[in-house]
Design a protein around this motif. Structure first.
Motif, PDB file in Angstrom:
ATOM      1  N   VAL A 208       0.828  -1.208   0.000  1.00 58.70           N
ATOM      2  CA  VAL A 208       0.000   0.000   0.000  1.00 58.70           C
ATOM      3  C   VAL A 208       0.859   1.253   0.000  1.00 58.70           C
ATOM      4  O   VAL A 208       1.870   1.336   0.715  1.00 58.70           O
ATOM      5  CB  VAL A 208      -0.948   0.008   1.218  1.00 58.70           C
ATOM      6  N   TYR A 209       0.446   2.221  -0.811  1.00 63.24           N
ATOM      7  CA  TYR A 209       1.015   3.566  -0.787  1.00 63.24           C
ATOM      8  C   TYR A 209      -0.128   4.538  -0.586  1.00 63.24           C
ATOM      9  O   TYR A 209      -1.149   4.465  -1.285  1.00 63.24           O
ATOM     10  CB  TYR A 209       1.733   3.886  -2.103  1.00 63.24           C
ATOM     11  N   THR A 210       0.005   5.475   0.365  1.00 61.01           N
ATOM     12  CA  THR A 210      -0.996   6.518   0.570  1.00 61.01           C
ATOM     13  C   THR A 210      -0.334   7.881   0.443  1.00 61.01           C
ATOM     14  O   THR A 210       0.740   8.105   1.000  1.00 61.01           O
ATOM     15  CB  THR A 210      -1.674   6.401   1.953  1.00 61.01           C
ATOM     16  N   GLY A 211      -0.985   8.780  -0.281  1.00 61.36           N
ATOM     17  CA  GLY A 211      -0.427  10.123  -0.392  1.00 61.36           C
ATOM     18  C   GLY A 211      -0.469  10.667  -1.801  1.00 61.36           C
ATOM     19  O   GLY A 211      -1.156  10.140  -2.682  1.00 61.36           O
ATOM     20  N   SER A 212       0.294  11.720  -2.017  1.00 57.08           N
ATOM     21  CA  SER A 212       0.325  12.387  -3.309  1.00 57.08           C
ATOM     22  C   SER A 212       0.950  11.486  -4.372  1.00 57.08           C
ATOM     23  O   SER A 212       1.890  10.727  -4.102  1.00 57.08           O
ATOM     24  CB  SER A 212       1.124  13.685  -3.208  1.00 57.08           C
ATOM     25  N   LEU A 213       0.434  11.604  -5.593  1.00 61.44           N
ATOM     26  CA  LEU A 213       0.961  10.838  -6.721  1.00 61.44           C
ATOM     27  C   LEU A 213       1.874  11.682  -7.606  1.00 61.44           C
ATOM     28  O   LEU A 213       2.207  11.272  -8.717  1.00 61.44           O
ATOM     29  CB  LEU A 213      -0.197  10.287  -7.564  1.00 61.44           C
ATOM     30  N   LEU A 214       2.278  12.848  -7.124  1.00 62.86           N
ATOM     31  CA  LEU A 214       3.156  13.713  -7.899  1.00 62.86           C
ATOM     32  C   LEU A 214       4.467  13.004  -8.231  1.00 62.86           C
ATOM     33  O   LEU A 214       4.912  12.124  -7.478  1.00 62.86           O
ATOM     34  CB  LEU A 214       3.427  15.003  -7.126  1.00 62.86           C
ATOM     35  N   LYS A 294       3.626  11.168   5.615  1.00 62.92           N
ATOM     36  CA  LYS A 294       3.220   9.772   5.504  1.00 62.92           C
ATOM     37  C   LYS A 294       4.188   8.836   6.221  1.00 62.92           C
ATOM     38  O   LYS A 294       3.789   7.768   6.670  1.00 62.92           O
ATOM     39  CB  LYS A 294       3.060   9.357   4.043  1.00 62.92           C
ATOM     40  N   LEU A 295       5.461   9.236   6.365  1.00 60.72           N
ATOM     41  CA  LEU A 295       6.401   8.364   7.071  1.00 60.72           C
ATOM     42  C   LEU A 295       5.982   8.202   8.526  1.00 60.72           C
ATOM     43  O   LEU A 295       5.979   7.090   9.064  1.00 60.72           O
ATOM     44  CB  LEU A 295       7.822   8.930   6.983  1.00 60.72           C
ATOM     45  N   ALA A 296       5.630   9.298   9.181  1.00 58.77           N
ATOM     46  CA  ALA A 296       5.173   9.217  10.569  1.00 58.77           C
ATOM     47  C   ALA A 296       3.890   8.398  10.670  1.00 58.77           C
ATOM     48  O   ALA A 296       3.713   7.606  11.604  1.00 58.77           O
ATOM     49  CB  ALA A 296       4.954  10.622  11.137  1.00 58.77           C
ATOM     50  N   GLU A 297       2.995   8.571   9.693  1.00 55.91           N
ATOM     51  CA  GLU A 297       1.754   7.788   9.691  1.00 55.91           C
ATOM     52  C   GLU A 297       2.054   6.306   9.496  1.00 55.91           C
ATOM     53  O   GLU A 297       1.480   5.446  10.183  1.00 55.91           O
ATOM     54  CB  GLU A 297       0.830   8.287   8.582  1.00 55.91           C
TER      55      GLU A 297
END
Length: 379
Positions: A208-214, A294-297
């Motif tokens: 899973v990856y969560t966050g911006s897709l830039l 996202k790293l902290a999350e």
């Protein structure tokens, strides 16, 4: 406010945290035209923050809609002028408050506030040439020595070191990692429950990856690694939609049929997708991205992390101890790192536990308290 970008989370959480430390907080934000899904939404409800501070919209000449009709050079000039005007407007409006501290992430607002002799803190997240000209760096270096500039905060030790090397006032620079709202991770959620609530499959491993897709987030690298993760499904949660379209084309090009795209979700739902994972991927390419939220999350979620081996990330996570680190931009190495975790449950659990224990002190309240303490000691 609200916005689909991560900076909205940081801004609202820091205001809430400053207020929780006893400060009377007013947030001035740019009243830019929002994307359709964000219009009419209460920022306090969207971010689930306490209504312990005031928010005031500030007018801005919104140049973003001109991106599609202006040549890139002219658009860049127009956007710069609009931001400069907003900086002046925000400084003029907030300066009426006669506050003890003016805290901003907008360097032009900081410049004007110091001109008005207002005690200012500027938070910098990056100073690379792609986002800041040499002239602006020179201006900010001089600004750091201004008596009204009380502190310059950064989100990593590596960025602090860059500023010191560039000649900024070293005694005023403070490195503060981004934080996480641990309340959202307080109750452990099993993979099975998280997958049921999100509708994700429970019969295969999930990356899973969560966050911006830039582009600088390296999600395209994860897409290219997907064909080598045949037994797993790669889940990409986030936007913007135009970047998602680009990644869908890339997935087709490399024959990645095991990718699932999920549009931007409400912040309260993000932990569910993270808890559903067997591996959380952070394939960041940009060394100036520093310590992403996202790293902290990811660390708080208690799932093993495979991340790019970049200096700002190494300040936080260690290879083989709290994560698996791989060369940035290398899809084969990323796939190998993910497969290493998927093939050894005990190793993955060890990484996840260690990362989760590390992140428990990373609260927004502690971050705000450190700012207040720093300013008090250097007053």
């Amino acid at each position: 406010m609200p916005t689909d970008r991560a900076h909205g989370i940081q801004i609202m959480r820091m205001c809430e945290a400053f207020a929780s430390q006893g400060a009377d907080v007013t947030l001035y934000y740019s009243n830019r035209r929002q994307i359709r899904t964000m219009r009419g939404i209460d920022p306090f409800e969207y971010y689930d923050v306490e209504r312990n501070f005031t928010i005031k919209p500030t007018p801005i000449v919104d140049a973003i809609p001109l991106r599609r009709i202006l040549p890139s050079r002219l658009f860049g000039l127009t956007l710069g002028m609009a931001n400069a005007l907003f900086g002046l407007t925000a400084a003029l409006r907030s300066a009426r408050e006669d506050a003890n501290i003016y805290y901003t992430r907008h360097w032009f607002a900081a410049w004007w506030l110091t001109r008005f002799r207002r005690p200012t803190i500027l938070e910098l997240h990056r100073t690379d040439p792609q986002h800041m000209s040499r002239r602006v760096r020179w201006l900010l270096r001089r600004l750091s020595f201004h008596p009204s500039m009380r502190a310059v905060t950064t989100i990593s030790e590596s960025l602090k070191a860059e500023l010191v090397t560039a000649g900024f006032a070293s005694e005023k620079i403070m490195a503060l990692r981004d934080a996480v709202d641990l309340r959202r991770y307080a109750e452990p959620t099993t993979r099975a429950k998280a997958r049921k609530l999100t509708g994700l499959p429970d019969d295969k491993p999930l990356v899973v990856y969560t966050g911006s897709l830039l582009p600088n987030r390296g999600v395209d690298v994860l897409v290219r690694s997907a064909p080598q993760l045949k037994l797993a499904e790669v889940v990409l949660v986030g936007g913007p939609s135009e970047e998602q379209t680009t990644l869908i084309r890339e997935a087709k090009r490399v024959g990645a049929t095991n990718i699932r795209f999920i549009d931007h979700v409400h912040p309260s739902k993000v932990p569910l997708y993270q808890h559903a994972a067997d591996v959380l991927a952070l394939p960041q390419l940009d060394p100036q991205g520093h310590s992403p939220l996202k790293l902290a999350e990811y660390m708080a979620a208690g799932r093993p992390i495979v991340a790019s081996d970049l200096l700002p990330l190494r300040e936080v996570i260690a290879d083989g101890k709290t994560a698996v680190l791989v060369p940035p931009g290398d899809s084969q190495s990323l796939a190998n790192g993910i497969l290493k975790v998927l093939s050894d449950d005990e190793f993955g659990e060890k990484l996840a536990r260690a990362a989760q224990e590390e992140v428990y002190l990373w609260t927004w309240e502690r971050r705000a308290a450190m700012v207040i303490d720093f300013v008090s000691r250097h007053a």
